[in-house]
Design an enzyme around this catalytic site. Structure first.
Site, PDB file in Angstrom:
ATOM      1  N   GLY A  87       0.776  -1.246   0.000  1.00 13.48           N
ATOM      2  CA  GLY A  87       0.000   0.000   0.000  1.00 13.48           C
ATOM      3  C   GLY A  87       0.802   1.286   0.000  1.00 13.48           C
ATOM      4  O   GLY A  87       0.312   2.314   0.478  1.00 13.48           O
ATOM      5  N   LEU A 141     -10.139  -7.310 -13.111  1.00 10.16           N
ATOM      6  CA  LEU A 141     -11.567  -7.015 -12.943  1.00 10.16           C
ATOM      7  C   LEU A 141     -12.362  -7.527 -14.142  1.00 10.16           C
ATOM      8  O   LEU A 141     -11.878  -7.497 -15.279  1.00 10.16           O
ATOM      9  CB  LEU A 141     -11.768  -5.501 -12.798  1.00 10.16           C
ATOM     10  N   HIS A 197       0.968   1.069 -13.066  1.00  5.99           N
ATOM     11  CA  HIS A 197       1.728  -0.115 -13.490  1.00  5.99           C
ATOM     12  C   HIS A 197       3.209   0.246 -13.588  1.00  5.99           C
ATOM     13  O   HIS A 197       3.556   1.312 -14.135  1.00  5.99           O
ATOM     14  CB  HIS A 197       1.200  -0.618 -14.836  1.00  5.99           C
ATOM     15  N   GLN A 216       8.773   7.220  -8.539  1.00  2.00           N
ATOM     16  CA  GLN A 216       8.053   7.977  -9.578  1.00  2.00           C
ATOM     17  C   GLN A 216       6.564   7.645  -9.585  1.00  2.00           C
ATOM     18  O   GLN A 216       5.730   8.481  -9.913  1.00  2.00           O
ATOM     19  CB  GLN A 216       8.677   7.724 -10.957  1.00  2.00           C
TER      20      GLN A 216
HETATM   21  C1  GAR Z   1       3.476  -1.098  -7.437  1.00  7.44           C
HETATM   22  O1  GAR Z   1       4.787  -1.133  -7.926  1.00  7.44           O
HETATM   23  C2  GAR Z   1       2.489  -1.113  -8.587  1.00  7.44           C
HETATM   24  O2  GAR Z   1       2.930  -0.403  -9.699  1.00  7.44           O
HETATM   25  C3  GAR Z   1       2.432  -2.588  -8.886  1.00  7.44           C
HETATM   26  O3  GAR Z   1       2.407  -3.205  -7.619  1.00  7.44           O
HETATM   27  C4  GAR Z   1       3.126  -2.391  -6.700  1.00  7.44           C
HETATM   28  C5  GAR Z   1       2.241  -2.134  -5.511  1.00  7.44           C
HETATM   29  O4  GAR Z   1       2.957  -1.473  -4.521  1.00  7.44           O
HETATM   30  N1  GAR Z   1       1.249  -2.919  -9.627  1.00  7.44           N
HETATM   31  C6  GAR Z   1       1.243  -3.818 -10.598  1.00  7.44           C
HETATM   32  O5  GAR Z   1       2.212  -4.470 -10.924  1.00  7.44           O
HETATM   33  C7  GAR Z   1      -0.099  -3.980 -11.288  1.00  7.44           C
HETATM   34  N2  GAR Z   1       0.050  -4.708 -12.496  1.00  7.44           N
HETATM   35  P1  GAR Z   1       2.208  -0.764  -3.321  1.00  7.44           P
HETATM   36  O6  GAR Z   1       1.286  -1.831  -2.701  1.00  7.44           O
HETATM   37  O7  GAR Z   1       3.313  -0.390  -2.379  1.00  7.44           O
HETATM   38  O8  GAR Z   1       1.454   0.401  -3.844  1.00  7.44           O
END
Ligand code: GAR
Length: 224
Positions: free
Chosen positions: A28, A110, A126, A190
């Site tokens: 999160g 989804l 992403h 970023q």
């Molecule tokens: C982030 O790096 C996000 O870009 C990636 O998961 C991570 C979540 O981190 N999402 C994906 O790969 C979706 N395809 P977080 O829980 O610390 O926000």
């Protein structure tokens, strides 16, 4: 419920708030960056009303509770099918009168009816420059492919995987001694910049979707 959260127009009549739900599965940090940017006043006229996780011990739930945001775990296996699970999820989103849904590390695809229900009102972050390296382990895919530049993308969610109209992107240089961890860390920094920026544009009614092109009403990202 607000129409596309077009606060610029609606705000003249009354101070309306864009109600946001964040869907999560893990740590999160992107949720935290949105929370911080609302609290600091960078994103105005918006509130996170509910955080929903499909993982019961996701740290994101703790981050939400820490800020007194309702945090709900929905156990997908307690719902017969993906359709039933999403129907239940929509019920919760309706209860909170949600205008904008943010996927922040939500690792579940989804279904089409969910996406149609919230067309152009679901965003995802992403960790690659889409359309390169869709799906899981995007940073590892980038390293293994040998690209010299990768980055991150905020996009609206459509029926495909990581294929919806692109809102903002930020490039990140890939270094020769990068590991998946070091590259992921620099990309994540970023992500925490462009996701709040995209949410702010949405809330201010500055995003317009034409086919798969997202217009930002002359908003130009500051060049680094
Ligand atoms: C982030 O790096 C996000 O870009 C990636 O998961 C991570 C979540 O981190 N999402 C994906 O790969 C979706 N395809 P977080 O829980 O610390 O926000």
């Amino acid at each position: 419920m607000l129409q596309n959260c077009n606060i610029v127009k609606l705000h003249k009549k009354s101070a309306m708030t864009c109600n946001i739900a964040v869907l999560v599965s893990g740590r999160g940090s992107n949720l935290q960056s949105i929370i911080d940017n609302i609290e600091s006043g960078y994103i105005r006229n918006a509130s996170i009303n509910v955080v929903v996780s499909d993982v019961h011990d996701a740290y994101a739930l703790e981050r939400a509770r820490d800020r007194a945001i309702d945090a709900i775990f929905i156990n997908p296996s307690e719902h017969g099918s993906k359709k039933d699970y999403e129907k239940y999820l929509i019920g919760i989103l309706e209860e909170y009168s949600i205008d904008l849904i943010l996927l922040a590390g939500y690792m579940r695809l989804l279904g089409n009816s969910f996406i149609r229900r919230y067309k152009n009102r679901i965003m995802n972050i992403h960790p690659s420059l889409l359309p390169s390296f869709k799906g899981l382990d995007a940073q590892k895919q980038a390293l293994e492919y040998g690209v010299k530049v990768s980055g991150c993308t905020v996009h609206f969610v459509d029926e495909g995987m990581d294929s919806g109209p692109i809102i903002l992107q930020q490039s990140v240089r890939v270094l020769e001694n990068d590991t998946v961890e070091s590259l992921s860390e620099r990309i994540l920094e970023q992500e925490h910049v462009i996701y709040p920026e995209a949410v702010k544009l949405f809330v201010e009614g500055k995003l317009k979707v034409q086919g798969r092109i997202v217009l930002t009403r002359n908003y130009e990202r500051p060049v680094k």
